[in-house]
Design a protein around this motif. Structure first.
Motif, mmCIF file in Angstrom:
data_model
loop_
_atom_site.group_PDB
_atom_site.id
_atom_site.type_symbol
_atom_site.label_atom_id
_atom_site.label_comp_id
_atom_site.label_asym_id
_atom_site.label_seq_id
_atom_site.Cartn_x
_atom_site.Cartn_y
_atom_site.Cartn_z
ATOM 1 N N LEU A 265 0.835 -1.200 0.000
ATOM 2 C CA LEU A 265 0.000 0.000 0.000
ATOM 3 C C LEU A 265 0.869 1.250 0.000
ATOM 4 O O LEU A 265 0.585 2.228 -0.690
ATOM 5 N N TYR A 266 1.905 1.145 0.780
ATOM 6 C CA TYR A 266 2.783 2.295 0.859
ATOM 7 C C TYR A 266 3.435 2.577 -0.486
ATOM 8 O O TYR A 266 3.550 3.725 -0.914
ATOM 9 N N ASP A 267 3.842 1.506 -1.136
ATOM 10 C CA ASP A 267 4.417 1.660 -2.481
ATOM 11 C C ASP A 267 3.421 2.339 -3.396
ATOM 12 O O ASP A 267 3.767 3.224 -4.174
ATOM 13 N N ARG A 272 1.541 7.064 -6.216
ATOM 14 C CA ARG A 272 0.483 8.023 -6.459
ATOM 15 C C ARG A 272 0.955 9.434 -6.170
ATOM 16 O O ARG A 272 0.614 10.370 -6.882
ATOM 17 N N ARG A 273 1.720 9.484 -5.100
ATOM 18 C CA ARG A 273 2.170 10.817 -4.731
ATOM 19 C C ARG A 273 3.112 11.365 -5.792
ATOM 20 O O ARG A 273 3.126 12.547 -6.090
ATOM 21 N N LEU A 277 -1.750 12.962 -9.293
ATOM 22 C CA LEU A 277 -2.823 13.194 -10.260
ATOM 23 C C LEU A 277 -3.827 14.216 -9.750
ATOM 24 O O LEU A 277 -4.310 15.050 -10.507
ATOM 25 N N THR A 278 -4.072 14.155 -8.443
ATOM 26 C CA THR A 278 -5.073 15.042 -7.877
ATOM 27 C C THR A 278 -4.697 16.493 -8.103
ATOM 28 O O THR A 278 -5.499 17.295 -8.585
ATOM 29 N N LYS A 322 -9.772 8.224 -4.274
ATOM 30 C CA LYS A 322 -8.807 7.122 -4.213
ATOM 31 C C LYS A 322 -7.712 7.441 -3.209
ATOM 32 O O LYS A 322 -7.339 6.617 -2.374
ATOM 33 N N ASP A 323 -7.203 8.672 -3.319
ATOM 34 C CA ASP A 323 -6.145 9.081 -2.391
ATOM 35 C C ASP A 323 -6.595 8.908 -0.953
ATOM 36 O O ASP A 323 -5.880 8.371 -0.113
#
Lengths: 1447, 172
Positions: A265-267, A272-273, A277-278, A322-323
């Motif tokens: 999850l961390y990966d 994501r970070r 995208l946000t 999602k984030d």
């Protein structure tokens, strides 16, 4: 003038003289001339000074001349003095004109030369002079045209030439437009047309000089050629395996599972970070909002912008959500983990999650948040408004429609009331199709409060609350793991288990293991570090790269955990630049462990109550990188696509395709097409043309795509014509067929040069044969079964021949080199003794030299010499008995008949007897290959001819090679005829003055000897039994008393008729060596016999051959499958047909004879003919009976087996017989005597029978042993057949080598089909018809009449003959025939043959020559009878007779 | 024909492959010759062979096989060399020097005995040397040279599509 000149040099004086002469006259007078030549100047000695003297000396030659001249002068003086004597008034000087040599000074000459000569200057000619006036030079080359290279001429030379040419008339035409001299392109070729010849060493031809070349590896020898022109050749792939991480492993504890999840999850979070995208979408949203705003301000609406804007907003919302959830799950998992750690009271993983809070300015945050929400609300409202408006419009239109419909309805109703009955129906109809529209509901206007509520709810869900700190999770591995001693037992066990485990990776290149990593232990955090780099040196483009992960548990076995494919890197991926990639793997192995480890594939739960079960599989990631290595000089060691393409012909152009998708991909056309589509192959690029075509063909699917990869890629480039073209060419076909030695073309000479000269007919036969290979032609065989057998035999023959053709190319030393054996000591001594002999003795003895086969024979070179010596016991004529005088049948006896025969009969018939004084007038006719030779007629039943007949021999197709000669199937027919003279005199009164007779010949019997026998034996010398038909009409044996033919009676000499002949071939042909040894060599491995047995057999044979080289010794034979089989396996009691035994239940002798006859009725087919002298093939008895053809061995084996089953003692004899040569007979022991049976004709002989054709006995074979004859003699008459005596017979199996109990190759039992009488009858009719047609065909000039009456009589008689096997019926029959056909003179005989084909029957009938009778009123009778025996063995009787009516 | 081998007999043979007909002496024996007395000690046969081949196909181009026999120390006639060469296919005069060889004995003992007996190993068929087949089983030793001069005339080769004239060979 005189001699007064003292001081003057002689020259001076001469000049003066000449001057004077010139002055005087033009021509010198005779006297002057004389004087000039004769006058000698006489210088005064005083006058001449030393000076002059020295001067004189210095002018060497001249001086002497001058000295003479001086003398002349002197004489001249004298003459002058006597001028009066010769009255000459003119002097020589009068005639001479003397001029000084012309000389011009150098400058003068130059002056003059300048006037005549023109020296072109070496200065460059100005351009203007060279081109036509008022024109600019034009440079074609600059205009882009190719002008060719001008030959190299030095500038000065060129200038000189130009200057010279310009001086010439029309000199300018030599110049081109460009102002240069016109010139052809340089004639110098770019390459040398002749090789440079220089040799380093003297005496060695430069072509033969050896050059040193470095050894090269044949690296491109297989189909994955990457670049044949590539000099470096080797490519290198670097595979870097850095490590491995398990995302799940059976030894994971629950905490590990959670930790793995958390890490995952961390990966994800990190990823994501990084993408963020946000943020991206939010920014975009802002930008779009502004854009929309501005567009709204400016020009009203921009629907597109608004659409995109809304879309983006939706996306952003999703991302934000999602984030948010990701963050939530991370925190949730972390909490779970913490609780787990608390629960189990130890930690397994160093994992720790920090949540960093980033404080935000609450107010501004709230502001932004609110602004955002407000903006969103506004937008949503706007959106809703739009929607509302749209809907409103729709509503209005719908309402309109509805209203109008309503109106219509109302009017209808009014009508309805007015109208009559059918209204209802109408209404019903109406209601059927006019749906009643619902009254539209006006759309609701969106409530702004509601919208706000919505937006806010959503914001709470997906967005950080205003003022809430930003949570940034950070995962660290800084936690401490509880040491072992603090852990519970299960956990300790787990940890120990993990420690026991180690891992290693295998690297598989093209599914072959090329390297493997070292084995590493799994660390407690389930990471394995390898950090190894493998350099793969490769030749081939990698088809696949694979990694296999193996796990080792302690010392026990390794098991394959998982395997994964690594993509082959792009050609741009080079070492150093390659990124480490993580490749996931997983395994579906189910592992259950008895400790804390959760196992793999086993469901487990985190909850205490066991609910919410999850199942995990072993999985993980391998981080590795694959890249192309860089060579020392910085060149990447990759098979570059561009490199391959240069200079490689078209066939190789699709190599890159091979490279990209692997060889298997090339065959898979879809894959190829996909690849082409993916790589965006330029279809217009000529380089790709063939590939595109291939793909097009493949995708269209019409053409058949070969399911293989072509091996000879370059073959096409070298084909000068396509295969079809070659096949179409008749000439090439012909050449090919001849080269392949196809029978029809083997010796075809002079293949025509041009296609059109080859006729189609040439191939007709061959093609027919090919066509009919599988088609059974019943015309030739008349019998379907036999036709089948013939086909089968043909196939066996072909396969065997093919086998031996390959064997033929297998050479042994002995095949090539003749070498003397190392002699034994005794021989050596002898040869040493020989050394002392004189070398070239006066009377040399013949030395045997190895024979060389003659190969240059042609037609007519070979003759067959047949020496007919004598015959014994020829049948003699019987007197023709008239019907009247014939005694009754019952009263006749042999004695009577015999007694009656020679006496003259009735006086009316005495005419015949005037010529018949002799009993018989026999002559011999030998026919071979349709050439006929005859002897003169001798007299009496024991004639003596002693004549040599010479018959030419023609080899088939003019091929005189050994193999061809061996396969000659022709037979030599030796026919014995009786020459009969008949009186044709019409009138008795003329008898005194003339003799009118007609010669007729009557066939008495024949002997046939196959040519192959003669060829192999080189000569045939002996007495043969004449094949005399059982009945010879009009003839009888002189002493026909001993008619009993049982084997126990010692037969008299007069039993049959015999002829002594000697046959040989001139010149002597050397029979080719049978390839038996080679065969043995070849087939040594192709056997099922025990190796020891074979060795013993070889040894035994060698020993026997050493003692008696001429005697036959057989231990192993080749069966029909080409395998070596021990010979005794063929001998086994086998049941003869029951019908034969039933015939003579009590008489075993008769039964034995019948069986022998049955065997002899099976057609005879020598192996040496069918297999062209290659070898003997032995078929088992059932095969033999199925084939219905075989040679002596098969017959003998079958007969021997029958005898064994009948309870007799029987052996196989291998020996030599006449005329067969090496053959097999059968020996039986009956009633205290040995009987020898000839299996091919069913006859039997006593041991001491002198006419037994068996000449020598080599060995005896029974089912359990072999005995070799080691007696002094080998003639059956002189040997003892008692095999129990080891001194006489050397046995194969003895005490030292006991019989191992070899199983037989023969079947358990022979099964016989029943006799098919109907088929035999049908065949009988057909043969009769064919033979009758043939006889008519042979008599083209005569009318052939058939006597039906006689034919029917004969037909009745034939079954009798078969019944008695042609014995003891003659006289009865003759008498009967005579009775019935009293008016005719009948001559004829029955022929008996086993049936195989029609052709031999025709041949036999032809050889008797019955048809040759040329009496005009002759009639013929022909009857055929076929007696069928079991297993379709047919006995054919042909009765043929000619009838001449007696006057 | 001249040779540098120490043997006085030559045996000639033509091998035809697909050559379809040949006229002339296809096989024969030359006279016996002795060594020249000069320093070279060459053996000169000067043995003419006249032969015409006819074919429509060059496969199996004719070869000449030369086998030389001569007496050994004890006077036995033994083989002194085998050699083969293709008949040149360009018209004109050619000289070919053929290296000759003989098969070796298989063992030392056999060598001695064959020397004693005067029966040296020989090829079963001299044609063997004109073919490549089956050579893997034999060992040979070289034995001098035979020089052959050919005078070749061809006819209608061009018509058959085979261009072998020397001028064409140089400038194809």
């Amino acid at each position: 003038i005189e001699t007064s000149f003292a001081e003057f040099s002689i020259r001076e004086r001469m000049r003066e003289k000449l001057k004077a002469a010139r002055v005087q006259t033009d021509f010198p007078s005779a006297e002057e001339a004389y004087k000039f030549f004769t006058f000698s100047f006489d210088p005064d000695p005083e006058n001449i000074k030393d000076e002059t003297k020295s001067k004189k000396k210095s002018e060497s030659n001249q001086e002497e001349e001058e000295g003479e001249e001086q003398e002349c002068d002197e004489e001249d003086c004298l003459v002058n003095n006597r001028e009066d004597l010769f009255i000459i008034d003119q002097m020589a000087r009068d005639f001479l004109v003397v001029k000084p040599a012309e000389y011009k000074s150098y400058s003068e000459r130059l002056q003059k030369e300048r006037e005549i000569l023109f020296t072109p200057s070496i200065l460059t000619v100005p351009m203007s002079q060279k081109v036509p006036e008022n024109m600019q030079p034009r440079y074609i080359e600059d205009e882009g045209l190719y002008t060719g290279e001008r030959p190299i001429v030095s500038l000065s030379n060129q200038n000189i030439l130009e200057n010279r040419i310009l001086r010439q008339e029309q000199g300018k035409r030599w110049f081109g437009d460009d102002g240069k001299l016109l010139a052809l392109p340089s004639p110098i070729k770019q390459y040398s047309t002749r090789p440079p010849i220089f040799s380093l060493e003297e005496g060695i031809e430069p072509e033969l000089e050896t050059l040193y070349r470095k050894a090269m590896k044949p690296m491109h020898a297989n189909q994955y050629i990457v670049g044949s022109g590539d000099p470096q050749g080797q490519f290198q792939l670097d595979i870097d395996i850095s490590g491995l991480i398990f995302t799940h492993h059976p030894c994971f504890s629950r905490e590990h599972v959670l930790a793995a999840k958390l890490a995952q999850l961390y990966d994800q979070y990190l990823a994501r970070r990084q993408q963020n995208l946000t943020k991206l979408l939010t920014d975009k949203l802002h930008a779009l909002r502004n854009a929309v705003q501005s567009s709204l301000d400016n020009s009203g609406t921009s629907f597109l912008h608004i659409y995109i804007y809304r879309q983006t907003r939706r996306l952003r919302d999703a991302e934000q959500e999602k984030d948010r959830t990701l963050l939530k799950t991370i925190i949730k998992v972390w909490k779970e983990m913490k609780s787990l750690r608390d629960f189990q009271k130890f930690t397994n993983t160093p994992m720790k999650l920090y949540l960093r809070k980033e404080e935000v300015d609450q107010r501004s945050d709230k502001k932004i948040y609110e602004a955002e929400i407000q903006a969103e609300i506004n937008e949503l409202l706007e959106e809703y408004m739009e929607e509302y408006e749209k809907k409103m419009e729709e509503y209005k239109t719908e309402l309109q429609e509805w209203k109008s419909w309503k109106k219509a309805q109302k009017t209808k109703k009014k009508k309805k009331i007015k109208q009559s009955q059918d209204q209802e129906e109408e209404e019903a109809e109406n209601s059927e199709y006019v749906e009643e529209p619902v009254k539209p509901i006006p759309p609701k206007l969106a409530d702004s409060l509601e919208v706000e509520q919505q937006v806010r709810e959503k914001a709470i869900n997906i967005r950080r609350k205003p003022g809430e700190p930003v949570l940034i999770p950070e995962l660290s591995l800084t936690g401490s793991v509880t040491p072992n001693d603090l852990c519970p037992r299960a956990e300790v066990l787990r940890r120990e288990d993990v420690k026991k485990r180690s891992l290693f990776l295998k690297v598989l290149f093209n599914t072959k293991e090329v390297s493997r990593t070292i084995s590493r232990q799994i660390s407690s955090d389930f990471r394995v570090h390898f950090g190894q780099i493998f350099n793969l040196k490769i030749f081939n483009w990698p088809e696949s790269l694979k990694l296999q992960i193996y796990e080792t548990m302690g010392f026990s076995s390794t098991n394959l955990l998982a395997e994964m494919f690594i993509p082959v890197p792009e050609t741009t991926v080079l070492t150093g630049r390659a990124r480490t990639e993580e490749i996931e793997f997983s395994s579906n192995q189910r592992v259950m462990l008895d400790h804390e480890g959760v196992g793999s594939g086993v469901p487990f739960s985190f909850e205490a109550d066991g609910s919410n079960k999850i199942t995990l599989m072993t999985s993980g990631k391998v981080s590795s990188s694959v890249s192309w290595a860089i060579g020392e000089n910085g060149v990447p060691l990759i098979p570059l696509v561009s490199q391959q393409k240069t200079g490689i012909p078209s066939a190789l152009k699709n190599i890159d395709a091979v490279a990209s998708i692997g060889t298997s991909g090339v065959t898979d056309m879809k894959k190829l097409a996909k690849w082409a589509a993916e790589t965006k192959l330029d279809p217009n690029d000529p380089k790709n043309a063939d590939l595109m075509q291939l793909i097009m063909v493949a995708t269209s699917g019409d053409a058949c795509v070969p399911g293989f990869f072509r091996l000879e890629q370059l073959q096409q480039e070298f084909n000068f014509a396509s295969d079809e073209e070659l096949n179409r060419s008749k000439r090439f076909q012909l050449l090919q067929l001849r080269h392949r030695e196809v029978a029809e073309f083997r010796n075809y000479k002079q293949v025509p040069l041009l296609e059109r000269e080859i006729t189609e007919k040439l191939f007709e036969n061959y093609e027919k044969r090919l066509r009919e290979r599988d088609v059974i032609d019943s015309k030739d065989h008349l019998d379907a079964h036999r036709a089948l057998v013939a086909k089968y035999l043909q196939k066996v023959r072909e396969s065997v021949i093919n086998r031996f053709l390959t064997a033929k190319h297998h050479f042994l030393l002995s095949d090539l080199v003749n070498e003397e054996e190392v002699p034994s000591l005794g021989n050596l001594g002898l040869s040493l003794f020989k050394l002392a002999e004189p070398k070239r003795p006066l009377k040399p003895r013949r030395k045997e030299r190895k024979k060389v086969t003659a190969q240059n024979l042609s037609d007519g070179d070979i003759n067959l010499l047949v020496n007919i010596i004598r015959a014994y016991d020829i049948p003699v004529r019987k007197p023709v008995l008239s019907k009247l005088q014939q005694p009754s049948r019952s009263s006749r006896s042999f004695n009577e008949m015999f007694a009656a025969s020679p006496s003259p009969q009735s006086p009316t018939r005495s005419i015949d007897w005037t010529f018949n004084q002799v009993l018989v007038h026999p002559f011999v006719e030998v026919s071979f290959q349709r050439t006929v030779c005859r002897t003169t007629a001798a007299e009496g039943p024991n004639p003596n001819w002693n004549e040599e007949l010479e018959l030419p021999f023609r080899a088939p197709n003019g091929d005189y090679s050994t193999t061809s000669l061996q396969s000659v199937k022709d037979e030599v027919f030796i026919n014995i005829f009786d020459e009969v003279l008949y009186d044709v005199l019409e009138d008795d009164r003329e008898r005194g003055s003339g003799i009118h007779t007609r010669v007729e010949r009557h066939w008495l019997g024949s002997v046939r000897i196959p040519f192959s026998t003669i060829y192999f034996q080189t000569r045939i010398d002996g007495t043969f039994k004449i094949d005399i038909p059982p009945v010879l009409l009009g003839y009888s044996k002189e002493k026909n008393l001993g008619n009993e033919r049982s084997y126990d009676s010692v037969r008299s000499l007069s039993e049959g008729s015999y002829i002594t002949v000697f046959i040989t071939i001139e010149p002597q042909l050397i029979p080719g060596d049978p390839v038996r040894e080679k065969l043995y060599y070849l087939l040594k491995f192709d056997t099922q016999e025990d190796e020891k047995l074979l060795q013993a057999a070889e040894k035994y044979q060698a020993e026997c051959a050493l003692k008696f080289p001429s005697r036959q010794c057989l231990t192993t034979v080749v069966d029909i499958n080409g395998k070596t089989v021990f010979i005794t396996r063929y001998i086994k009691p086998l049941n003869p047909p029951q019908e034969l035994l039933n015939g003579h239940p009590n008489n075993s002798q008769a039964a034995a004879e019948l069986v022998a006859r049955y065997v002899s009725l099976i057609p005879f087919l020598p192996d040496s003919v069918s297999f062209a002298g290659i070898c003997d093939l032995w078929s088992t008895s059932d095969q033999f009976l199925d084939l219905l053809a075989g040679d002596e061995e098969e017959h003998a084996v079958l007969l021997c087996n029958y005898f064994l089953s009948m309870g007799k003692k029987a052996w196989l004899i291998i020996g030599n017989a006449i005329p067969e040569g090496t053959t097999a007979y059968v020996l039986t022991w009956e009633q205290n005597q040995y009987v020898i049976w000839n299996p091919s004709n069913g006859r039997c002989y006593g041991q001491f029978d002198t006419f037994c054709p068996l000449q020598s006995v080599g060995c005896l074979i029974s089912f359990d042993n072999i005995w070799f004859n080691i007696q002094q003699y080998d003639s059956p008459v002189r040997i003892n057949f008692d095999i129990s005596k080891p001194k006489l017979w050397k046995s194969f199996f003895s005490q030292s080598l006991p019989y191992p109990g070899l199983s037989s190759v023969q079947p358990e039992e022979l099964i016989y089909q029943h006799i098919d009488k109907a088929a035999a009858l049908e065949l009988q009719g057909r043969i009769e018809k064919i033979l009758k047609e043939k006889i008519m065909e042979w008599r083209p000039r005569h009318l052939t009449r058939w006597n039906r009456y006689c034919t029917s009589t004969l037909r009745h008689f034939l079954p009798l003959l078969e019944q008695f096997q042609g014995k003891a019926v003659e006289d009865d029959h003759q008498a009967e025939l005579q009775k019935q056909l009293g008016d005719y003179r009948v001559s004829g005989f029955p022929i008996h043959m086993p049936f195989s084909e029609v052709k031999p029957l025709i041949e036999a009938v032809h050889s008797t020559g019955v048809h040759t009778i040329d009496v005009s009123n002759a009639e013929f009778a022909l009857a055929v009878y076929i007696h069928a025996y079991p297993k379709n063995v047919l006995s054919v009787w042909i009765y043929i007779a000619s009838l001449v009516r007696n006057r | 024909m001249a040779a540098a081998a120490a043997a006085p007999t030559v045996f000639l043979l033509m091998v035809n492959g697909q050559i379809e007909s040949a006229q002339g002496l296809e096989e024969g024996i030359s006279q016996i010759t002795c060594k020249n007395r000069d320093a070279q000690q060459a053996l000169v046969w000067n043995f003419p062979i006249d032969i015409t081949f006819k074919s429509t196909n060059p496969s199996g181009w004719p070869q000449i096989v030369v086998s030389v026999y001569g007496p050994d120390l004890f006077g036995n006639d033994v083989v002194r060399g085998y050699g083969a060469v293709h008949v040149p296919f360009t018209p004109g005069s050619h000289r070919r020097t053929i290296p000759m060889f003989v098969p070796e004995s298989t063992s030392k003992l056999q060598k001695i005995t064959s020397w004693l007996m005067g029966r040296h190993p020989e090829f079963t068929d001299p044609k063997v040397v004109a073919q490549g087949e089956g050579r893997e089983v034999i060992t040979v030793r070289s034995q001098g040279f035979v020089t052959i001069s050919f005078n070749v005339v061809t006819k209608d080769m061009k018509k058959l599509g085979y261009d072998v004239s020397p001028s064409d060979m140089q400038n194809p």
